[in-house]
Enzyme design. Sequence first.
Site, short mmCIF file in Angstrom:
data_model
loop_
_atom_site.label_atom_id
_atom_site.label_comp_id
_atom_site.label_asym_id
_atom_site.label_seq_id
_atom_site.Cartn_x
_atom_site.Cartn_y
_atom_site.Cartn_z
N GLU A 339 93.17 63.42 23.07
CA GLU A 339 94.25 63.52 22.10
C GLU A 339 94.87 62.15 21.85
OE1 GLU A 339 97.43 65.84 23.69
OE2 GLU A 339 97.38 64.85 25.64
N THR A 340 95.30 61.94 20.62
CA THR A 340 96.03 60.72 20.25
C THR A 340 97.20 61.14 19.37
OG1 THR A 340 94.99 60.21 18.12
CG2 THR A 340 93.76 59.58 20.12
#
Length: 856
Positions: A339-340
């Site tokens: 995830e970012t």
Amino acid sequence: MKQIYCRLIIWLLVLVHIPALAQDYYFESYKPFNQSIPSPEEFLGYPIGEYHTRHDLVVAYMYTLAEFSDRASVQVYGKTHENRKLLMLQIASPSNLENLEKIKSKHLEVVNPEIQVSDFKELPLFINLAYGVHGNEPSSTEAAMLIAYTLVASECEEVKKYLDEVIVFLDPTINPDGRDRHSNWANSYRGQPLIADKFDIEHNEGWPGGRTNHYWFDLNRDLLLGVNPESRGRLKWYHNWYPNVVTDFHEMGSGSTYFFEPKNKSASLNPITPSENRDVLNKVFADQFAADLDQIGSFYFTDEVYDSTYPGYGSTYMDLQGSLALLFEQASSRGHLQETPTGEISFAFTIRNHYVSSIATLKAAIANKELLYKYQNDFFRNSLKKANASSIKGYVFGDPYDRNRNKEFLDVLLQHQIEAYPVSRDLKVNNTSFKKGFSYVVPTSQKQYYLVQSLFETFKSYKDSVFYDTSAWSLVNFYNMKYQPVSKLPERGKKVTADTNLVHLYKLEKSDYAYLIPYDDYYAPGLLYDLQDHGLVVKVANKAFSVNIDGKEMDFRRGTLMVPVQDQFDVDKESVYERVKEASHEFGIQAYPAAGGMTSRGNGLGSHSFQTLKKPNAMMLVEGTVSSYEAGEVWHLFENRMKIPLVKVPERRLYLTDIYRYNVIIMVSGNYGLLDKIQKERLAQWVGDGNTLIATAKGSSWVINQKIAEETLISSNTDTLSHAGRSNYNKAIGSIEKHNIGGAIFGIDLDITHPIAYGYHSRKVPVYKNNRVWLAPSKNPYSTVGKYLEEPHIDGYISKENLEIMKGAASIVVSKRGKGRIILFADNPNFRGAWYGTNKLFMNAIHFGSLVKVPQ
């Protein structure tokens, strides 16, 4: 338009992870492919991006491509510390590959400053596509396999055109040891289904991580220093082929986008690299990178964050060889899917950007072939013009006592193809004496003039105070070499070569009394341990003396080792002779036979001034919060240089460790947060019971802050912004960063009568500092072994505030605790394995720490 739309759909599918589409996702536009040549997916049994590929499989695939295609061949250029192969896959059209040696000969004429070439049309470009210098930045090596397959197997006319115009030297994994460490981690903790949570163990690699090589060195800082086999192999290859373009593919934080050159402008006032490199070559390549990344919808940035000041990166070193060296940085998935802030990023996505940039590099090179070749052809001729215009015609250097340190420095010069010559007579230059047989001269008028500048010149003023990395790299200071510039070259002998750069010893005659070994040599600590490890009693002189050797009076200084023949435990005189002789030859240090104990100066070889040495049994704390870089430097020094074993105990397991098995414990930088009150008290008691604790850099500040050493730190008020009035916010980062010491060289005054300084002849010694650890001089007048000079600045950036603090600070302090002692280094005497000049200070702490008596 249809092709762009299809590419966008595939890109979106991969972001949500559909591995089956991986192969077409990368190189659909380069179909058709030769069906007799296996794709990476067919060879590995999984699509690229599905797993992290082990180095042995990468190597096997390169050999497979060479076996099945007449466009490729394999060249092995070295091996790692862990015996993994370092190789280039040479890729070209069949006819160019068959005539590679002839093409190489023509290509090397271009980098010959005596030849001006005007027609480059028939000469292919040499492109070095290099991947994976940081082992835990894995996307580039996966992209390398895809690029190799595309160039070797594609029947697309565009690819065939590439291979007529360029010869590609593809280095798939610069750092195999680190890569496999990381690959095993990522594959071991891979989720099924994939887990994107950034806190998952897959995305949080354990200490020391895969970034570094076997000894935990950052290989992207090692090219100028040439310490490790990976770098030495690359340097040899570079100077054998002189590619026109060199790439350097990396990863950065997961929340970033993509970076390509140009980098920040150099912080140097007068950068050595010609401005045309950045302002012309980089620009035309950047246009191609932008166009190709725009086509697949990738976001990117350029001309910020990364700098080109330090010449030892993979993306800067070859800029000093007439090449265009290029840096690429890709946001990392730190595993397979993460995830970012802007959504999930997949391993496959990170690979694709490097794949696209690799192809774009070939396109830009071909489009600018004339420009690249003309630039490289002019480069060395222009460097000679600058050298000849300078008033400095050379640098004389040499240590009059330490042949091995001279040899090691010459070895580095030879790695960089820098010419050096022995001086033919004794010299005195600017009140500095240079002795024939121990001194050399490097002329500035030579092909490698820019590298000569880099290794010998020092700088104190800069146009910017913010550095991505170190600000000083004058290697002549790293090696603590006396040196002076000269306006006229002295008389000199034949050019030094690898075959002539040897240390020659006289035959050691047998003695029935004792053997004497001067402690002047760099490798003396290794020789000392070897003798002790073979059961010999060794003593050290704490006073200078003179004795008759074979009818000639010889002077011996403090630190001289004496091996008695008779006073040995169950070791006969023949065995003593054989061991001393073998150790002398192994470490390249001359030993001398003493016929009797009478001295012409001194009190005799049986004097109390000769102290019996204890064999060190050293342990170093690792893992946890310990700096892996500094720990690796110590490990390398012990094993690789001095041939001394070093026990490495994880910080988390200290409570289970019987620390009384060791008489020396080493603590490099770290905050040692895993050590509780009980473990700190154990360490303090262990020291008090008569043992030696050695701390470096931030390890020293930890020891003081925990009250284990009763010394003090000098506080600084530069941690906060205390400026009066207002300033624009955009200047805040620069105001803070200017107080950091990213890495610079300073002079200290060394007490050469102290056991920690045995083997040193000059009180002024350069040290490397890349921290803000300020030791106050000891209250005990005999315990400050090294103190910064009143004017300490030699090379690199330092703020005025830090420089004022330094002038009152100590570099090395020995602190008494009970029957033991704590040796505190404010600096890092082992920085990047290249600080030959201060390594011995650290090794003396290991060997001679137990001798130190701190008067009350």
